[in-house]
Design a protein around this motif. Sequence first.
Motif, mmCIF file in Angstrom:
data_model
loop_
_atom_site.group_PDB
_atom_site.id
_atom_site.type_symbol
_atom_site.label_atom_id
_atom_site.label_comp_id
_atom_site.label_asym_id
_atom_site.label_seq_id
_atom_site.Cartn_x
_atom_site.Cartn_y
_atom_site.Cartn_z
ATOM 1 N N ASP A 1 0.828 -1.202 0.000
ATOM 2 C CA ASP A 1 0.000 0.000 0.000
ATOM 3 C C ASP A 1 0.864 1.255 0.000
ATOM 4 N N ARG A 2 2.086 1.088 0.487
ATOM 5 C CA ARG A 2 2.976 2.230 0.697
ATOM 6 C C ARG A 2 4.404 1.749 0.544
ATOM 7 N N VAL A 3 5.260 2.606 0.033
ATOM 8 C CA VAL A 3 6.672 2.262 -0.135
ATOM 9 C C VAL A 3 7.522 3.305 0.575
ATOM 10 N N VAL A 4 8.459 2.812 1.387
ATOM 11 C CA VAL A 4 9.427 3.684 2.061
ATOM 12 C C VAL A 4 10.806 3.321 1.530
ATOM 13 N N GLY A 5 11.499 4.308 0.972
ATOM 14 C CA GLY A 5 12.827 4.090 0.424
ATOM 15 C C GLY A 5 13.899 4.556 1.390
ATOM 16 N N LEU A 6 14.863 3.668 1.673
ATOM 17 C CA LEU A 6 15.984 4.002 2.554
ATOM 18 C C LEU A 6 17.272 4.080 1.753
ATOM 19 N N ARG A 7 18.108 5.009 2.135
ATOM 20 C CA ARG A 7 19.455 5.081 1.577
ATOM 21 C C ARG A 7 20.393 5.587 2.668
ATOM 22 N N ALA A 8 21.439 4.822 2.930
ATOM 23 C CA ALA A 8 22.430 5.176 3.958
ATOM 24 C C ALA A 8 21.776 5.465 5.306
ATOM 25 N N GLY A 9 20.757 4.667 5.644
ATOM 26 C CA GLY A 9 20.126 4.775 6.945
ATOM 27 C C GLY A 9 19.120 5.886 7.099
ATOM 28 N N ARG A 10 18.792 6.570 6.011
ATOM 29 C CA ARG A 10 17.822 7.661 6.064
ATOM 30 C C ARG A 10 16.653 7.388 5.124
ATOM 31 N N ILE A 11 15.473 7.853 5.495
ATOM 32 C CA ILE A 11 14.310 7.762 4.609
ATOM 33 C C ILE A 11 14.429 8.853 3.551
ATOM 34 N N VAL A 12 14.465 8.430 2.285
ATOM 35 C CA VAL A 12 14.572 9.393 1.188
ATOM 36 C C VAL A 12 13.317 9.406 0.324
ATOM 37 N N PHE A 13 12.381 8.491 0.611
ATOM 38 C CA PHE A 13 11.099 8.482 -0.086
ATOM 39 C C PHE A 13 10.068 7.819 0.801
ATOM 40 N N ASP A 14 8.852 8.351 0.799
ATOM 41 C CA ASP A 14 7.729 7.758 1.526
ATOM 42 C C ASP A 14 6.466 8.124 0.772
ATOM 43 N N GLY A 15 5.899 7.152 0.068
ATOM 44 C CA GLY A 15 4.730 7.465 -0.743
ATOM 45 C C GLY A 15 4.051 6.225 -1.293
ATOM 46 N N LYS A 16 3.184 6.437 -2.250
ATOM 47 C CA LYS A 16 2.434 5.343 -2.860
ATOM 48 C C LYS A 16 3.295 4.626 -3.901
ATOM 49 N N PRO A 17 3.015 3.353 -4.139
ATOM 50 C CA PRO A 17 3.818 2.596 -5.116
ATOM 51 C C PRO A 17 3.836 3.223 -6.503
ATOM 52 N N ASP A 18 2.714 3.812 -6.929
ATOM 53 C CA ASP A 18 2.676 4.372 -8.278
ATOM 54 C C ASP A 18 3.450 5.689 -8.394
ATOM 55 N N GLU A 19 4.010 6.172 -7.287
ATOM 56 C CA GLU A 19 4.829 7.377 -7.317
ATOM 57 C C GLU A 19 6.311 7.064 -7.518
ATOM 58 N N LEU A 20 6.645 5.780 -7.649
ATOM 59 C CA LEU A 20 8.052 5.382 -7.821
ATOM 60 C C LEU A 20 8.499 5.653 -9.253
ATOM 61 N N SER A 21 8.831 6.882 -9.517
ATOM 62 C CA SER A 21 9.311 7.277 -10.844
ATOM 63 C C SER A 21 10.789 6.923 -10.990
ATOM 64 N N ALA A 22 11.303 7.072 -12.195
ATOM 65 C CA ALA A 22 12.724 6.833 -12.441
ATOM 66 C C ALA A 22 13.586 7.766 -11.599
ATOM 67 N N GLU A 23 13.129 9.009 -11.430
ATOM 68 C CA GLU A 23 13.894 9.972 -10.631
ATOM 69 C C GLU A 23 13.967 9.536 -9.166
ATOM 70 N N ILE A 24 12.849 9.047 -8.640
ATOM 71 C CA ILE A 24 12.823 8.620 -7.239
ATOM 72 C C ILE A 24 13.663 7.364 -7.050
ATOM 73 N N LEU A 25 13.591 6.434 -7.990
ATOM 74 C CA LEU A 25 14.416 5.229 -7.901
ATOM 75 C C LEU A 25 15.904 5.581 -7.942
ATOM 76 N N THR A 26 16.242 6.604 -8.710
ATOM 77 C CA THR A 26 17.637 7.062 -8.737
ATOM 78 C C THR A 26 18.035 7.653 -7.388
ATOM 79 N N THR A 27 17.120 8.386 -6.759
ATOM 80 C CA THR A 27 17.393 8.930 -5.430
ATOM 81 C C THR A 27 17.642 7.810 -4.424
ATOM 82 N N ILE A 28 16.886 6.724 -4.544
ATOM 83 C CA ILE A 28 17.006 5.619 -3.590
ATOM 84 C C ILE A 28 18.235 4.765 -3.878
#
Length: 285
Positions: free
Chosen positions: A214-241
């Motif tokens: 229902d929800r995706v939380v992206g972590l990178r280096a121990g920090r939350i860098v994304f918190d949103g709906k699955p359909d918001e996982l754009s290429a830009e956000i995946l690059t951030t993660i």
Amino acid sequence: MLTLSGVCKRYPTGDRALSDIELSLPRGQITALIGPSGAGKSTLIRCINRLVEPTSGSIRLDDTELTRLSGRELRRARRAMAMIFQEYALVDRLSVMENVLSGRLGHVGFWRSFLRRYPAKDVTEAFRLLERVGLSHALDKRADALSGGQRQRVGIARALVQSPQLLLIDEPTASLDPKTSRQIMRLIRELCAERRLAAIINIHDVALARQFADRVVGLRAGRIVFDGKPDELSAEILTTIYGEEDWDTQADHERDAPSKSKTQSHPALMSPISALAALSTGSTR
């Protein structure tokens, strides 16, 4: 239901695994944790049930501050949090039924479990759950005679017989083939909906996270860098993660994979065992 505020984890070496984690999880929501290896996903899950001790911050389950508990109080709180392990954490020499009933350790105690003297209602519930996960035919089979998908289903039934409010799930599909992975994720989603359970799932497969969470939380280096709906996982956000990658090509591949499969088939930290013992005894050392 579950609230994390300012949660940090720093190891004695000085390495920081988690930094200022802020996260709230309502009842019934399935949240997928994604991120590169070493991002802190497994550490975050284990901080919630105190298999890993957070260095600082607050972790609340309903009205209970988990970071302040110890001994019997911590064991009692852990009854509400069931964990499903990547490597299953089954006892190979025990039967499927015995492995499922081990999920009642926190309720019936070690000796009753050791002597296999479970209350009748617990046995009845174990039978019902094994039927629900599709293993009613394998009650007496030894765990080491099962396939990976079957072993994971036993792990799911063992978690649910605990009667939890929250499922903590660590890489449930890491050792499974694509078809079985989808079946396991679908089963988890269905069971959470039936029981209105919240779940946090550490998962590497972004496609599965998109499909079943229902929800995706992206972590990178121990920090939350994304918190949103699955359909918001754009290429830009995946690059951030995850960092730079040709995500559009990857997305095209994921879209093409199901139709290709259909065409081909028609017509034609701590080890899991140690962690499980710790959950039963209340010891994390």
